[in-house]
Design an enzyme around this catalytic site. Structure first.
Site, PDB file in Angstrom:
ATOM      1  N   GLY A 250       0.590  -1.266  -0.064  1.00 42.26           N
ATOM      2  CA  GLY A 250       0.009  -0.095   0.057  1.00 42.26           C
ATOM      3  C   GLY A 250       0.844   1.229  -0.091  1.00 42.26           C
ATOM      4  O   GLY A 250       0.319   2.264  -0.719  1.00 42.26           O
ATOM      5  N   ASP A 251       1.986   1.204   0.603  1.00 40.53           N
ATOM      6  CA  ASP A 251       2.935   2.434   0.813  1.00 40.53           C
ATOM      7  C   ASP A 251       3.381   2.653  -0.593  1.00 40.53           C
ATOM      8  O   ASP A 251       3.644   3.790  -1.216  1.00 40.53           O
ATOM      9  CB  ASP A 251       4.024   2.111   1.798  1.00 40.53           C
ATOM     10  CG  ASP A 251       3.629   1.642   3.012  1.00 40.53           C
ATOM     11  OD1 ASP A 251       2.193   2.031   3.547  1.00 40.53           O
ATOM     12  OD2 ASP A 251       3.902   0.774   3.814  1.00 40.53           O
TER      13      ASP A 251
END
Length: 300
Positions: A250-251
């Site tokens: 997600g990052d």
């Protein structure tokens, strides 16, 4: 310039054993150590994609020194605040017949530490991006993200927030440029379960009504959705590949989105870059490289 803030960075200690037996001596067949924390992950993937940035946050003890060394070795500029007491976290990621995690606590942060962070953030100005990502230690006020955006509002800084529940909801009135919940976190904000793309777009729109400009929703194996401030909705299935390590995916999506936006100024292109970067990290033992991202992007 892009600045990322990681309040509680860590060293991720990855251990793989064929079969984990509690109460017995288990010997690993693979292990690795690398710096972690959501903001740090964003910084490293940005640098991998050729985008300079500055990683901010708090470090302590010998683990903190290793975090600073490793992030610098990845090519990122760093400006961490050293905390005198305690040590930065070691998070153990045990991969066996099931995956388990033991996450450390980290140093206890106080008001003086927060004051030092505010001083560093006060240099930001028009055109800069500030990425606030992840949870905050329980020794700091629960409204610290909100306090930062309130302090810096009106300076032309574009805020990016990747957080959950009230930590995210309470900053929306400051009109962050981008927020990135996953579909579970999106549902939690409204007390519902969302799985359908149309439902996700609808609730993303509700977050825009509360102040968010662009809403990027990751949906794990189902891909991602972006609702832009002009009302456009873009959807993408997840690229094909074998998921090896979902930590940091997600990052990486946030980093890919920002890299794509800075390079083109186009939100749809940024979205595609974000999806490719998130998947490239998921398909790798470590965070995505530029080559891996562009290989997936070409196949999308």
């Amino acid at each position: 310039m892009i600045y990322t803030v990681t309040f509680n960075p860590c060293l991720d200690y990855i251990v793989r054993v064929p079969f984990f037996e509690p109460g017995a001596v288990n010997r690993s067949e693979f292990e690795d150590v690398f710096p972690g924390g959501k903001g740090i992950n964003v910084s490293i993937v940005l640098k991998n994609l050729g985008v300079d940035n500055v990683a901010l946050g708090f470090t302590a003890g010998f683990t903190g020194r290793e975090i600073e060394r490793a992030v610098g070795e990845a090519g990122c500029k760093t400006d961490f605040i050293r905390v005198e007491n305690g040590m930065s976290r070691i998070n153990v990621k045990l991969k066996a017949q099931v995956e388990s995690e033991i996450n450390g606590r980290g140093p206890r942060l106080g008001g003086e530490d927060l004051r030092k962070l505010y001083e560093k953030l006060d240099v930001l100005g028009k055109g800069d991006f500030l990425v606030l990502a992840g949870s905050i230690p329980d020794t700091l006020p629960g409204d610290v993200y909100e306090s930062i955006l309130r302090r810096l509002q009106g300076r032309g800084i574009r805020f990016v927030v990747d957080a959950t529940k009230d930590l995210l909801k309470n900053v929306l009135k400051y009109h962050p440029f981008l927020i990135k919940p996953n579909h579970h976190e999106l549902g939690e904000l409204f007390g519902v379960a969302v799985t359908d793309g149309d439902e996700i777009a609808g609730y993303a729109g509700k977050l825009q009504e509360l102040g968010a400009r662009n809403v990027l929703v990751s949906m794990a194996g189902d891909g991602a959705l972006l609702k832009t401030e002009d009302g456009s909705v873009y959807k993408s299935p997840a690229p094909k590949g074998k998921v090896i390590n979902s930590v940091g995916a997600g990052d990486s999506m946030v980093a890919g989105f920002l890299a794509g936006y800075l390079q083109t100024g186009n939100l749809q292109t940024a979205f595609r870059m974000g999806v490719a970067a998130g998947s490239a990290s998921a398909f790798s033992e470590r965070l995505a490289t530029k080559e891996e991202v562009h290989r997936l992007l070409a196949a999308m």
